[in-house]
Structures are given as structure tokens and as C-alpha cells.
Design a protein around this motif. Structure first.
Motif, PDB file in Angstrom:
ATOM      1  N   PHE A  33      -7.482   2.472 -10.742  1.00 49.41           N
ATOM      2  CA  PHE A  33      -7.866   1.253 -10.044  1.00 49.41           C
ATOM      3  C   PHE A  33      -6.722   0.845  -9.134  1.00 49.41           C
ATOM      4  O   PHE A  33      -5.609   1.395  -9.218  1.00 49.41           O
ATOM      5  N   SER A  34      -6.976  -0.105  -8.255  1.00 46.20           N
ATOM      6  CA  SER A  34      -5.988  -0.489  -7.255  1.00 46.20           C
ATOM      7  C   SER A  34      -4.932  -1.427  -7.836  1.00 46.20           C
ATOM      8  O   SER A  34      -5.253  -2.451  -8.428  1.00 46.20           O
ATOM      9  N   ARG A  35      -3.681  -1.059  -7.647  1.00 45.66           N
ATOM     10  CA  ARG A  35      -2.548  -1.917  -7.958  1.00 45.66           C
ATOM     11  C   ARG A  35      -1.865  -2.215  -6.629  1.00 45.66           C
ATOM     12  O   ARG A  35      -1.810  -1.346  -5.761  1.00 45.66           O
ATOM     13  N   GLN A  36      -1.295  -3.390  -6.466  1.00 44.18           N
ATOM     14  CA  GLN A  36      -0.760  -3.757  -5.156  1.00 44.18           C
ATOM     15  C   GLN A  36       0.665  -4.273  -5.228  1.00 44.18           C
ATOM     16  O   GLN A  36       1.090  -4.863  -6.224  1.00 44.18           O
ATOM     17  N   ALA A  37       1.388  -4.029  -4.145  1.00 38.63           N
ATOM     18  CA  ALA A  37       2.712  -4.601  -3.947  1.00 38.63           C
ATOM     19  C   ALA A  37       2.784  -5.068  -2.498  1.00 38.63           C
ATOM     20  O   ALA A  37       2.175  -4.461  -1.608  1.00 38.63           O
TER      21      ALA A  37
ATOM     22  N   ASN B 101      -1.055   3.683  -6.823  1.00 38.18           N
ATOM     23  CA  ASN B 101      -1.530   4.255  -8.078  1.00 38.18           C
ATOM     24  C   ASN B 101      -0.522   3.922  -9.176  1.00 38.18           C
ATOM     25  O   ASN B 101       0.482   3.243  -8.934  1.00 38.18           O
ATOM     26  N   LYS B 102      -0.779   4.404 -10.375  1.00 39.24           N
ATOM     27  CA  LYS B 102       0.080   4.075 -11.517  1.00 39.24           C
ATOM     28  C   LYS B 102       1.529   4.504 -11.289  1.00 39.24           C
ATOM     29  O   LYS B 102       2.471   3.730 -11.517  1.00 39.24           O
ATOM     30  N   GLN B 103       1.727   5.724 -10.810  1.00 35.09           N
ATOM     31  CA  GLN B 103       3.078   6.257 -10.622  1.00 35.09           C
ATOM     32  C   GLN B 103       3.846   5.453  -9.575  1.00 35.09           C
ATOM     33  O   GLN B 103       5.006   5.083  -9.794  1.00 35.09           O
ATOM     34  N   ASN B 104       3.216   5.186  -8.436  1.00 32.51           N
ATOM     35  CA  ASN B 104       3.899   4.445  -7.378  1.00 32.51           C
ATOM     36  C   ASN B 104       4.141   2.985  -7.768  1.00 32.51           C
ATOM     37  O   ASN B 104       5.124   2.377  -7.349  1.00 32.51           O
TER      38      ASN B 104
ATOM     39  N   TRP C 250      -1.510  -6.865   7.348  1.00 33.07           N
ATOM     40  CA  TRP C 250      -1.140  -5.455   7.429  1.00 33.07           C
ATOM     41  C   TRP C 250      -1.316  -4.819   6.052  1.00 33.07           C
ATOM     42  O   TRP C 250      -1.016  -5.433   5.028  1.00 33.07           O
ATOM     43  N   LYS C 251      -1.772  -3.574   6.047  1.00 40.06           N
ATOM     44  CA  LYS C 251      -1.989  -2.885   4.780  1.00 40.06           C
ATOM     45  C   LYS C 251      -1.662  -1.408   4.919  1.00 40.06           C
ATOM     46  O   LYS C 251      -1.852  -0.818   5.985  1.00 40.06           O
ATOM     47  N   MET C 252      -1.165  -0.820   3.830  1.00 40.32           N
ATOM     48  CA  MET C 252      -0.902   0.618   3.789  1.00 40.32           C
ATOM     49  C   MET C 252      -1.654   1.218   2.600  1.00 40.32           C
ATOM     50  O   MET C 252      -1.562   0.724   1.474  1.00 40.32           O
ATOM     51  N   VAL C 253      -2.423   2.276   2.871  1.00 48.26           N
ATOM     52  CA  VAL C 253      -3.182   2.965   1.836  1.00 48.26           C
ATOM     53  C   VAL C 253      -2.858   4.451   1.884  1.00 48.26           C
ATOM     54  O   VAL C 253      -2.105   4.911   2.750  1.00 48.26           O
ATOM     55  N   ASP C 254      -3.438   5.209   0.973  1.00 50.64           N
ATOM     56  CA  ASP C 254      -3.227   6.661   0.923  1.00 50.64           C
ATOM     57  C   ASP C 254      -1.734   6.977   0.973  1.00 50.64           C
ATOM     58  O   ASP C 254      -1.285   7.830   1.759  1.00 50.64           O
TER      59      ASP C 254
END
Length: 369
Positions: free
Chosen positions: A305-309, A327-330, A357-361
Motif C-alpha cells: 500500500f502507499s506510504r508517503q513522505a 514502498n516498505k523499503q524506501n 508536486w509528487k514523485m512516484v515510481d
């Protein structure tokens, strides 16, 4: 009555606290259920093989006993058994014109492709929450292969898509222990959330409601797939979802299960697809300190699931806040950096939606010294 899959029946009985044991007849699985008035558990025999000549009759006996004990109709029990391992997405053509319960063959072919694309690109967005996709990701293609064309049904003209929530061949014991929401259910919830937001957009005459929620609902290709079902906005579509009881439905989409798409809906979909296609993500690297961390669930669980910073980044001399999809690791790396007050370096697909602004992948996060 069409054949009930044996694996679904076994899962259903065990989910409802029936316990299995050996039977003297090696072709039968003995299930013990609630206690009768005499204090003895009620027993039913389930055939071990769907190929037995008396399979349907014996299963019908089991279903009738269960329905009687619960005080519900046998049809309700049948529906619940069939939903043990999948959700059902139903689409109805509401205006077939002069034809009763039929549609032109070319439209039927195009409709199946559009429905396939809806699920394929829904899976793509569940993997990476982008506003648009040039082509499907591998995860989307795989999900499309897992979904099954159910059956046509009467009431104008209807098509059903069976979306599995658990592989048919997963062991029964493993099925009983499943707690995390599976990816396939998340895709279905994304689709239904998009339809619910589409309905809200129509009611409030505000297409941006749908556009601004692409991270949890429709991307542009999903909008286009539903638009293609309309045959140039000329066909009203009824949509219905039947959820498997195995997992609870997210609260924000748990109230409604039926919708109608009309010309007003298609106008919103057309607008949303156009606006989402204008948002062009590009690969970039950002640097900065983490301002906040956010997760709706335990961020260290293995569930996807999505986690955010949120990172404060300097872009051309101007400080901006960038939300990272982790993700979990990041997330663990981001958590460590935030704890020691160290800046990070993150690389991924960056885009701007409105003022955000957003960063994915994200391919890499590194803590800087």
C-alpha cells in the motif's frame, strides 16, 4: 443450478465455523456445524470431487441445510459461496433500442476490450499512481489475464467480469489465514471509487473532483475505457458490484453498489481524460530534508500500500514540497533519515498536479551525509 466450485464451498463452510473431518466413505468430506437441539453437532457430507455424478445433488442438499440453519434463502447462500474467492463487476446496456436483450456484435467485441482495459489500467495505477499511461505495465497485463468473463444476464443486456481476490489454487488453510487486502481487491476498489467520484462530479457539476483524485481512482486510460463503452455517448450504462465477503470494503465506497452512466457522466470522463493526459511526469532526482511521514497502516507490514513522505526540495532557487510515494523499503530509509535529521536523494517520476508536486515510481532513495 449451475455447478458450485468445490473449493468455494469448502472455503465457505470453514469461514462459517464448520469443521472438517474424515468420513468412512473416502469420497466424502464430513463437516460438523452448529449444535442441534439434542446437543449433537449437525453434520453434512461434501463430495471430494466435482466429477462425481451426484455432486450437484449432494451440494444442493448441503446448501439447503445451511440456508435453513441460517434462516435465509438458498439463493443467498449460493451467492455467498460463489463470492468466496472473487468480486463481480456487472455492466448493463440500458438502452438496446429495438433489440431486446441483445446488442450489435461489433459493440459487444469493443465492450469486452474496454472492460479489459478498465481492469488492466486500474492495476497499473494500483502499482504506480500516474495520471496517464502510454502503454500497460506488466502488472496490468497479468491482472487482465486473471480476470474472467462471467456470463451475460438479462435486464437489457448485461456482462459480468469476475475479479479474483485469491488464486483458485491457494491452499484452503492459507486462504483462512489471509488478512492483508489482496492486490486484486484494491484494483476493484479503485475502479468503484472512480465510479463513485464520477457520480459525485456529475452531481456537483465539477469534473475536477475526478481529476484531482487520480491517485486513488481513475487514470486517463480508465476514463477512456468507460467512455468507449458509451458508443459516442449514446448508450446509458448501468454498473453494479458484488463484493466477496472475505474482505471488508473500504469505508468510502461501502454505501453504494449501483450506478448509472449517462451523457453527463461521459462529458465528465472526456474532460477528466483530457486533463489527466496533460499532466506529464518526467524522471528526475530531488534533494532535501523530510518534513513529514505518513501511513494509514503499519508502514512496516508486508502489505502493499502507499506510504508517503514529504521532502522540502530546492527547484531553481525556490523551495517546494514534494510528496513521495514509498514502498516498505524506501519508507524505512526515509524514516531513518527523518530521525537523524539528514537530507535524502530520491529519484523517480516527478510531476505537478495543481499546486502539488509528487514523485512516484521511485527507483532509489539515499541518505546523504
Amino acid at each position: 443450478m449451475s455447478k458450485i466450485p468445490l473449493v468455494n464451498l469448502i472455503r465457505y463452510l470453514r469461514e462459517n465455523e464448520w469443521t472438517s473431518s474424515d468420513h468412512p466413505n473416502q469420497k466424502i468430506i464430513l463437516f460438523k456445524g452448529p449444535t442441534s437441539d439434542s446437543g449433537i453437532p449437525i453434520e453434512v457430507g461434501v463430495p471430494k470431487n466435482e466429477g462425481y455424478i451426484d455432486y450437484n445433488r449432494r451440494v444442493d442438499d448441503v446448501l439447503r441445510i445451511v440456508a435453513s440453519l441460517r434462516g435465509v434463502s438458498i439463493q443467498k447462500v449460493i451467492d455467498e459461496v460463489r463470492l468466496m474467492s472473487h468480486d463481480i463487476f456487472k455492466v448493463r446496456v440500458l438502452n438496446t433500442g429495438e433489440y431486446t436483450n441483445s446488442i450489435p456484435l461489433p459493440y459487444a467485441v469493443d465492450s469486452l476490450k474496454s472492460l479489459r482495459d478498465l481492469f488492466v489500467y486500474g492495476a497499473c495505477s494500483e502499482q504506480v499512481s500516474l495520471p496517464s499511461f502510454e502503454k500497460p505495465l506488466q502488472v496490468g497485463i497479468k491482472h487482465g489475464e486473471l480476470c474472467r468473463f462471467g456470463h451475460t444476464f438479462e435486464g437489457s443486456f448485461g456482462l459480468a467480469i469476475n475479479s479474483p481476490i485469491i488464486d483458485e489454487y491457494v491452499q484452503i488453510e492459507m486462504f483462512e489465514d489471509l488478512k492483508a487486502i489482496p492486490f486484486e481487491r484494491k484494483v476493484m476498489e479503485r475502479i468503484i471509487r472512480g465510479i463513485e467520484l464520477l457520480s459525485q462530479s456529475v452531481q456537483e457539476n465539477d469534473g475536477d473532483i475526478l481529476v484531482n483524485n487520480f491517485e486513488t481512482a481513475f487514470n486517463s486510460r480508465m476514463c477512456e475505457s468507460l467512455l468507449e463503452l458509451s458508443s459516442n455517448k449514446s448508450i446509458n450504462i448501468g454498473i453494479n458490484v458484488e463484493w466477496s465477503p472475505k474482505f471488508e470494503v473500504s469505508e468510502d465506497i461501502s454505501v453504494n453498489n449501483e450506478w448509472v452512466l449517462s451523457r453527463a457522466s461521459y462529458e465528465v470522463l472526456e474532460y477528466a481524460a483530457y486533463e489527466l493526459n496533460k499532466i506529464e511526469p518526467y524522471y528526475d532526482t530531488i534533494y532535501g530534508n523530510i518534513v513529514t511521514l505518513h501511513s494509514n497502516k503499519n508502514p512496516m507490514s508486508d502489505e502493499e500500500f502507499s506510504r508517503q513522505a514529504t521532502v522540502r526540495h530546492d527547484m531553481n532557487g525556490k523551495k517546494i514540497l514534494v510528496k513521495l510515494d514509498l514502498n516498505k523499503q524506501n519508507y524505512a530509509i526515509a524514516y531513518e533519515a527523518h530521525g537523524i535529521g539528514a537530507p535524502i536523494k530520491a529519484s523517480g517520476k516527478l510531476f505537478k498536479k495543481g499546486n502539488t508536486w509528487k514523485m512516484v515510481d521511485i527507483s532509489k532513495i539515499v541518505i546523504l551525509e
